[in-house]
Design a protein around this motif. Structure first.
Motif, PDB file in Angstrom:
ATOM      1  N   ARG A 250       0.910  -1.254   0.084  1.00 28.87           N
ATOM      2  CA  ARG A 250      -0.025  -0.038   0.165  1.00 28.87           C
ATOM      3  C   ARG A 250       0.777   1.325  -0.053  1.00 28.87           C
ATOM      4  O   ARG A 250       2.018   1.047   0.248  1.00 28.87           O
ATOM      5  CB  ARG A 250      -0.980  -0.042   1.281  1.00 28.87           C
ATOM      6  CG  ARG A 250      -0.282  -0.145   2.446  1.00 28.87           C
ATOM      7  CD  ARG A 250      -1.168  -0.465   3.663  1.00 28.87           C
ATOM      8  NE  ARG A 250      -0.406  -0.557   4.690  1.00 28.87           N
ATOM      9  CZ  ARG A 250      -0.695  -0.964   5.841  1.00 28.87           C
ATOM     10  NH1 ARG A 250      -1.684  -1.674   5.901  1.00 28.87           N
ATOM     11  NH2 ARG A 250       0.242  -1.198   6.729  1.00 28.87           N
ATOM     12  N   ASP A 251       0.475   2.489  -0.446  1.00 32.44           N
ATOM     13  CA  ASP A 251       1.020   3.669  -0.145  1.00 32.44           C
ATOM     14  C   ASP A 251       1.603   3.724   1.115  1.00 32.44           C
ATOM     15  O   ASP A 251       1.328   3.836   1.999  1.00 32.44           O
ATOM     16  CB  ASP A 251       0.067   4.807  -0.482  1.00 32.44           C
ATOM     17  CG  ASP A 251      -0.336   4.652  -2.139  1.00 32.44           C
ATOM     18  OD1 ASP A 251       0.443   4.152  -2.712  1.00 32.44           O
ATOM     19  OD2 ASP A 251      -1.385   5.376  -2.162  1.00 32.44           O
ATOM     20  N   ARG A 252       2.939   4.070   1.155  1.00 33.97           N
ATOM     21  CA  ARG A 252       3.606   4.193   2.257  1.00 33.97           C
ATOM     22  C   ARG A 252       4.911   5.119   2.116  1.00 33.97           C
ATOM     23  O   ARG A 252       5.283   5.192   0.806  1.00 33.97           O
ATOM     24  CB  ARG A 252       4.422   2.670   2.791  1.00 33.97           C
ATOM     25  CG  ARG A 252       3.208   1.845   3.231  1.00 33.97           C
ATOM     26  CD  ARG A 252       3.759   0.384   3.648  1.00 33.97           C
ATOM     27  NE  ARG A 252       4.700   0.666   4.813  1.00 33.97           N
ATOM     28  CZ  ARG A 252       4.231   0.213   5.969  1.00 33.97           C
ATOM     29  NH1 ARG A 252       3.172  -0.328   6.270  1.00 33.97           N
ATOM     30  NH2 ARG A 252       5.001   0.423   7.092  1.00 33.97           N
ATOM     31  N   SER A 253       5.275   5.591   3.247  1.00 39.55           N
ATOM     32  CA  SER A 253       6.380   6.435   3.024  1.00 39.55           C
ATOM     33  C   SER A 253       7.559   5.714   2.987  1.00 39.55           C
ATOM     34  O   SER A 253       7.885   4.531   2.999  1.00 39.55           O
ATOM     35  CB  SER A 253       6.505   7.537   4.369  1.00 39.55           C
ATOM     36  OG  SER A 253       7.132   6.466   5.256  1.00 39.55           O
ATOM     37  N   THR A 254       8.721   6.361   2.404  1.00 36.72           N
ATOM     38  CA  THR A 254      10.098   5.804   2.434  1.00 36.72           C
ATOM     39  C   THR A 254      10.701   5.180   3.421  1.00 36.72           C
ATOM     40  O   THR A 254      11.301   4.119   3.447  1.00 36.72           O
ATOM     41  CB  THR A 254      11.140   6.750   1.532  1.00 36.72           C
ATOM     42  OG1 THR A 254      10.697   7.238   0.483  1.00 36.72           O
ATOM     43  CG2 THR A 254      12.470   6.132   1.488  1.00 36.72           C
ATOM     44  N   ALA A 255      10.423   5.970   4.477  1.00 38.09           N
ATOM     45  CA  ALA A 255      10.870   5.381   6.006  1.00 38.09           C
ATOM     46  C   ALA A 255      10.055   4.070   6.260  1.00 38.09           C
ATOM     47  O   ALA A 255      10.772   2.861   6.784  1.00 38.09           O
ATOM     48  CB  ALA A 255      10.708   6.278   6.827  1.00 38.09           C
ATOM     49  N   ASP A 256       9.171   4.061   5.869  1.00 38.82           N
ATOM     50  CA  ASP A 256       8.119   2.826   6.187  1.00 38.82           C
ATOM     51  C   ASP A 256       8.468   1.553   5.417  1.00 38.82           C
ATOM     52  O   ASP A 256       8.703   0.317   5.747  1.00 38.82           O
ATOM     53  CB  ASP A 256       6.642   2.906   5.733  1.00 38.82           C
ATOM     54  CG  ASP A 256       6.151   3.811   6.964  1.00 38.82           C
ATOM     55  OD1 ASP A 256       6.591   4.053   8.195  1.00 38.82           O
ATOM     56  OD2 ASP A 256       4.817   4.193   6.628  1.00 38.82           O
ATOM     57  N   ALA A 257       8.974   1.666   4.080  1.00 41.11           N
ATOM     58  CA  ALA A 257       9.379   0.781   3.138  1.00 41.11           C
ATOM     59  C   ALA A 257      10.919   0.370   3.615  1.00 41.11           C
ATOM     60  O   ALA A 257      11.061  -0.866   3.605  1.00 41.11           O
ATOM     61  CB  ALA A 257       9.544   1.467   1.600  1.00 41.11           C
ATOM     62  N   GLY A 258      11.588   0.991   4.303  1.00 40.52           N
ATOM     63  CA  GLY A 258      13.085   0.672   4.714  1.00 40.52           C
ATOM     64  C   GLY A 258      12.726   0.022   6.009  1.00 40.52           C
ATOM     65  O   GLY A 258      13.502  -1.121   6.110  1.00 40.52           O
ATOM     66  N   SER A 259      11.701   0.263   6.987  1.00 39.57           N
ATOM     67  CA  SER A 259      11.285  -0.438   8.096  1.00 39.57           C
ATOM     68  C   SER A 259      10.637  -2.052   7.330  1.00 39.57           C
ATOM     69  O   SER A 259      11.238  -3.097   8.294  1.00 39.57           O
ATOM     70  CB  SER A 259      10.249   0.323   8.642  1.00 39.57           C
ATOM     71  OG  SER A 259       9.769  -0.627   9.682  1.00 39.57           O
ATOM     72  N   ASP A 260      10.045  -1.963   6.499  1.00 35.16           N
ATOM     73  CA  ASP A 260       9.430  -3.224   6.104  1.00 35.16           C
ATOM     74  C   ASP A 260      10.791  -4.178   5.406  1.00 35.16           C
ATOM     75  O   ASP A 260      10.587  -5.400   5.746  1.00 35.16           O
ATOM     76  CB  ASP A 260       8.645  -3.024   4.949  1.00 35.16           C
ATOM     77  CG  ASP A 260       7.234  -2.366   5.200  1.00 35.16           C
ATOM     78  OD1 ASP A 260       6.946  -2.556   6.406  1.00 35.16           O
ATOM     79  OD2 ASP A 260       6.482  -2.115   4.293  1.00 35.16           O
ATOM     80  N   LEU A 261      11.700  -3.529   4.834  1.00 33.57           N
ATOM     81  CA  LEU A 261      12.714  -4.044   4.511  1.00 33.57           C
ATOM     82  C   LEU A 261      13.655  -4.936   5.779  1.00 33.57           C
ATOM     83  O   LEU A 261      14.019  -5.890   5.671  1.00 33.57           O
ATOM     84  CB  LEU A 261      13.699  -3.290   3.772  1.00 33.57           C
ATOM     85  CG  LEU A 261      14.857  -4.208   3.152  1.00 33.57           C
ATOM     86  CD1 LEU A 261      14.799  -5.339   1.912  1.00 33.57           C
ATOM     87  CD2 LEU A 261      15.944  -2.936   2.277  1.00 33.57           C
ATOM     88  N   THR A 262      13.742  -4.164   6.580  1.00 31.32           N
ATOM     89  CA  THR A 262      14.399  -4.686   7.850  1.00 31.32           C
ATOM     90  C   THR A 262      13.617  -5.446   8.528  1.00 31.32           C
ATOM     91  O   THR A 262      14.255  -6.780   8.826  1.00 31.32           O
ATOM     92  CB  THR A 262      14.688  -3.393   8.867  1.00 31.32           C
ATOM     93  OG1 THR A 262      15.593  -2.493   8.100  1.00 31.32           O
ATOM     94  CG2 THR A 262      15.422  -3.977  10.101  1.00 31.32           C
ATOM     95  N   ASP A 263      12.307  -5.404   8.626  1.00 23.70           N
ATOM     96  CA  ASP A 263      11.662  -6.537   9.053  1.00 23.70           C
ATOM     97  C   ASP A 263      11.575  -7.954   8.240  1.00 23.70           C
ATOM     98  O   ASP A 263      11.533  -9.082   8.875  1.00 23.70           O
ATOM     99  CB  ASP A 263       9.945  -5.966   9.117  1.00 23.70           C
ATOM    100  CG  ASP A 263       9.865  -5.091  10.271  1.00 23.70           C
ATOM    101  OD1 ASP A 263      10.729  -4.787  11.287  1.00 23.70           O
ATOM    102  OD2 ASP A 263       8.553  -4.250  10.138  1.00 23.70           O
ATOM    103  N   ALA A 264      11.634  -7.802   6.898  1.00 21.59           N
ATOM    104  CA  ALA A 264      11.801  -8.797   6.223  1.00 21.59           C
ATOM    105  C   ALA A 264      13.205  -9.534   6.445  1.00 21.59           C
ATOM    106  O   ALA A 264      13.053 -10.630   6.346  1.00 21.59           O
ATOM    107  CB  ALA A 264      11.562  -8.617   4.664  1.00 21.59           C
ATOM    108  N   ASP A 265      14.071  -8.915   6.468  1.00 19.04           N
ATOM    109  CA  ASP A 265      15.456  -9.425   6.735  1.00 19.04           C
ATOM    110  C   ASP A 265      15.507 -10.263   8.250  1.00 19.04           C
ATOM    111  O   ASP A 265      16.018 -11.277   8.066  1.00 19.04           O
ATOM    112  CB  ASP A 265      16.497  -8.266   6.744  1.00 19.04           C
ATOM    113  CG  ASP A 265      16.859  -7.786   5.337  1.00 19.04           C
ATOM    114  OD1 ASP A 265      16.352  -8.288   4.135  1.00 19.04           O
ATOM    115  OD2 ASP A 265      17.248  -6.567   5.301  1.00 19.04           O
TER     116      ASP A 265
END
Length: 110
Positions: A32-47
C-alpha cells in the motif's frame, strides 16, 4: 534422559518449530502507499524474518535428526566420538548431536 521423554520433547519442539516456520512464511503484507521510511522498515522486518526462518529451519533439521537417532537406538551418543552425551546437555538441548568436547572442536573449525 530416557528415550520416551526425549521423543516427547523432540516431537513438541518439532511441532512448535513447524508453527513458527508457518508464521514466518506467511502471506506477504499487501503493498500500500507508504513513506520511504516505512519501506525501509519493511525491508528490515523482512530481513529479520528471513534470518529467523533460517534459524528455525536449521533447528528443525537438528530435531528431525535427533528423532532419527531415537529410532535407530543411538540417541544420546555423540555422532563423532560415540561417547555418551552428558545428561545435562540433553536436558538443555534435546536435539544435541555431540558431546561438549566434540561440539567445541566443531565450532572452532568454523
Amino acid at each position: 534422559m530416557d528415550v520416551t521423554t526425549a521423543r516427547t520433547r523432540l516431537e513438541g519442539m518439532l511441532a512448535e518449530l513447524d508453527r513458527s516456520i508457518g508464521v514466518l512464511r506467511g502471506d506477504p503484507v499487501a503493498v500500500r502507499d507508504r513513506s520511504t521510511a516505512d519501506a525501509g522498515s519493511d525491508l528490515t522486518d523482512a530481513d529479520r524474518a528471513q534470518a529467523m526462518l533460517t534459524v528455525a529451519t536449521t533447528q528443525r533439521r537438528a530435531v528431525i535428526e535427533a528423532l532419527k537417532r531415537v529410532e535407530e537406538g543411538v540417541y544420546g551418543l555423540c555422532v563423532d566420538c560415540r561417547r555418551q552425551v552428558p545428561e545435562g546437555r540433553l536436558e538443555a538441548r534435546p536435539d544435541a548431536a555431540r558431546c561438549v568436547q566434540c561440539q567445541g572442536k566443531r565450532e572452532r573449525r568454523r
